[in-house]
Design an enzyme around this catalytic site. Sequence first.
Site, short mmCIF file in Angstrom:
data_model
loop_
_atom_site.label_atom_id
_atom_site.label_comp_id
_atom_site.label_asym_id
_atom_site.label_seq_id
_atom_site.Cartn_x
_atom_site.Cartn_y
_atom_site.Cartn_z
NE ARG A 30 46.46 -6.65 -57.94
CZ ARG A 30 47.13 -7.73 -57.73
NH1 ARG A 30 48.52 -7.36 -57.87
NH2 ARG A 30 47.01 -9.11 -57.45
NE ARG A 39 46.99 -2.11 -53.63
CZ ARG A 39 47.97 -1.61 -53.02
NH1 ARG A 39 48.27 -0.51 -52.66
NH2 ARG A 39 49.05 -2.61 -53.10
O1 CP3 Z 1 37.61 -11.97 -53.11
C1 CP3 Z 1 37.47 -10.79 -52.96
O2 CP3 Z 1 37.37 -9.92 -53.67
C2 CP3 Z 1 37.87 -10.28 -51.14
C3 CP3 Z 1 39.20 -10.04 -51.14
C4 CP3 Z 1 40.23 -11.13 -50.79
C5 CP3 Z 1 41.62 -10.77 -51.05
N1 CP3 Z 1 42.46 -11.65 -50.79
C6 CP3 Z 1 42.15 -9.20 -51.61
C7 CP3 Z 1 43.44 -9.09 -52.03
C8 CP3 Z 1 40.43 -12.27 -50.48
C9 CP3 Z 1 38.99 -13.21 -50.09
C10 CP3 Z 1 41.84 -12.54 -50.43
C11 CP3 Z 1 42.09 -14.06 -49.95
C12 CP3 Z 1 43.43 -14.42 -50.09
N2 CP3 Z 1 44.69 -13.78 -49.85
C13 CP3 Z 1 43.95 -15.72 -50.26
C14 CP3 Z 1 42.86 -17.06 -50.70
C15 CP3 Z 1 42.48 -17.01 -52.02
C16 CP3 Z 1 43.40 -17.22 -53.21
O3 CP3 Z 1 43.64 -16.16 -53.99
O4 CP3 Z 1 44.03 -18.35 -53.08
C17 CP3 Z 1 45.23 -15.99 -50.25
C18 CP3 Z 1 46.14 -17.03 -50.40
C19 CP3 Z 1 45.67 -14.51 -49.86
C20 CP3 Z 1 46.96 -14.05 -49.72
C21 CP3 Z 1 47.54 -13.00 -50.52
N3 CP3 Z 1 47.07 -11.80 -50.64
C22 CP3 Z 1 48.27 -13.07 -51.71
C23 CP3 Z 1 49.16 -14.48 -52.04
C24 CP3 Z 1 48.52 -11.96 -52.21
C25 CP3 Z 1 49.33 -11.61 -53.61
C26 CP3 Z 1 49.12 -12.14 -54.67
C27 CP3 Z 1 48.36 -10.96 -55.75
O5 CP3 Z 1 47.10 -11.12 -56.17
O6 CP3 Z 1 48.77 -9.85 -55.68
C28 CP3 Z 1 47.63 -11.30 -51.75
C29 CP3 Z 1 47.24 -9.52 -52.12
C30 CP3 Z 1 45.78 -9.26 -52.09
N4 CP3 Z 1 44.64 -9.69 -51.51
C31 CP3 Z 1 45.39 -8.35 -53.29
C32 CP3 Z 1 43.79 -8.39 -53.24
C33 CP3 Z 1 43.07 -7.73 -53.79
C34 CP3 Z 1 46.21 -7.72 -54.35
C35 CP3 Z 1 47.09 -6.58 -53.71
C36 CP3 Z 1 46.85 -5.22 -54.22
O7 CP3 Z 1 45.74 -4.85 -54.63
O8 CP3 Z 1 47.76 -4.60 -54.48
#
Ligand code: CP3
Length: 346
Positions: A30, A39
């Site tokens: 984001r 998105r």
């Molecule tokens: O690194 C990268 O660019 C690859 C993509 C990636 C995402 N999530 C995209 C994402 C990777 C490797 C993850 C891993 C992930 N997802 C983890 C482990 C790493 C970490 O950050 O601790 C975890 C715990 C998740 C679960 C998850 N996904 C959570 C808790 C959330 C919400 C938090 C947030 O930032 O909003 C997500 C959503 C998420 N995953 C987004 C992205 C780009 C944001 C959602 C959006 O674009 O609306």
Amino acid sequence: MTKTNRIVLDVLNGAHAETPPIWIMRQAGRYLPEYRETRKTAGSFLDLCYNPELATEVTLQPIRRFGFDASILFSDILTVPHALGRDLRFEEGRGPIMTPIKPDEIDSLSDIADFHDRLAPVYETVRRLRSRLPRETTLLGFCGAPWTVATYMIAGHGTADQAPARLFLYRHPELMDTLLTGLAERSAQYLARQIEAGADAVQIFDSWSGVLDEASFERCCIRPVRLIVDRLSERFPDVPIIGFPKGAGSAYDSYRQETGVDALGLDWSVPLSQAKRLQKDSLVQGNLDPLRLVAGGNALDEGIDSILTALADGPFIFNLGHGITPQTPIDHVQRMIDRVRSWKGA
Ligand code: CP3
């Protein structure tokens, strides 16, 4: 060792780099206006994850803009429980929401037959990425570590300390083992398919390994990750595996040996003296506090310089100590990359 001229892959395989390679966790996300645009057209976050054309596009965006040395597949760690039939949605400002799994639902998880069919769009994204990325860009696949995935399955949402999953562990230790072993087997298959589709290396994200006591860390983090590493090493002995046990503290010292991962992702709380010690035995990756990148200025420059002074000579990949946050100014990212790439030694 065969050199591929993919610098991240080559250093993971033991090559020396004059200038440390760089990529950042959550590099597609984001903080990028082009991500926010795509998105919007995709519908929900999960729709984006399962749309190979758009997922490929957002994965490529940070590569086009910044030329990072590695590209990480755009997806989420929770696609694995989703493909196991657990419901999942992402709510703006709240993150993932799932129906908490009940103890009597755990055994039936192993019956799911269409796991790989449900993940087929992810494998297709990896294939498209490999054909569209620059030749020199390393392509990373990933999965969540079983413990971290289980914490969301049990609580049904993010929590500050993963109390629901810890209580589940203490009340139902055998069921927790069943859940973690099942997730480990499926995650190993999931990573194997990503590798077959073109991933050069993989990272295992254990974002919540820091909430466990010593015995529970061994049981819930080490053992399941060891299982994944064993399965992958049998089939793909040359594909490097990066482990990221966020918050593991002093447990980082034995993590590499006990799990068998090839490289360690360090969070920003790992002292550089400890990082240097770890580097004697394995490549380390990290570990700038993402908020230094938000703040910019001296906080950013000093953070980068102390990491490079301590670690740039050894086997090292520059990264953040956790994912980049949405409020990060884009020019700070460029400044960080320029500073790392112009590093000439301490
Ligand atoms: O690194 C990268 O660019 C690859 C993509 C990636 C995402 N999530 C995209 C994402 C990777 C490797 C993850 C891993 C992930 N997802 C983890 C482990 C790493 C970490 O950050 O601790 C975890 C715990 C998740 C679960 C998850 N996904 C959570 C808790 C959330 C919400 C938090 C947030 O930032 O909003 C997500 C959503 C998420 N995953 C987004 C992205 C780009 C944001 C959602 C959006 O674009 O609306």
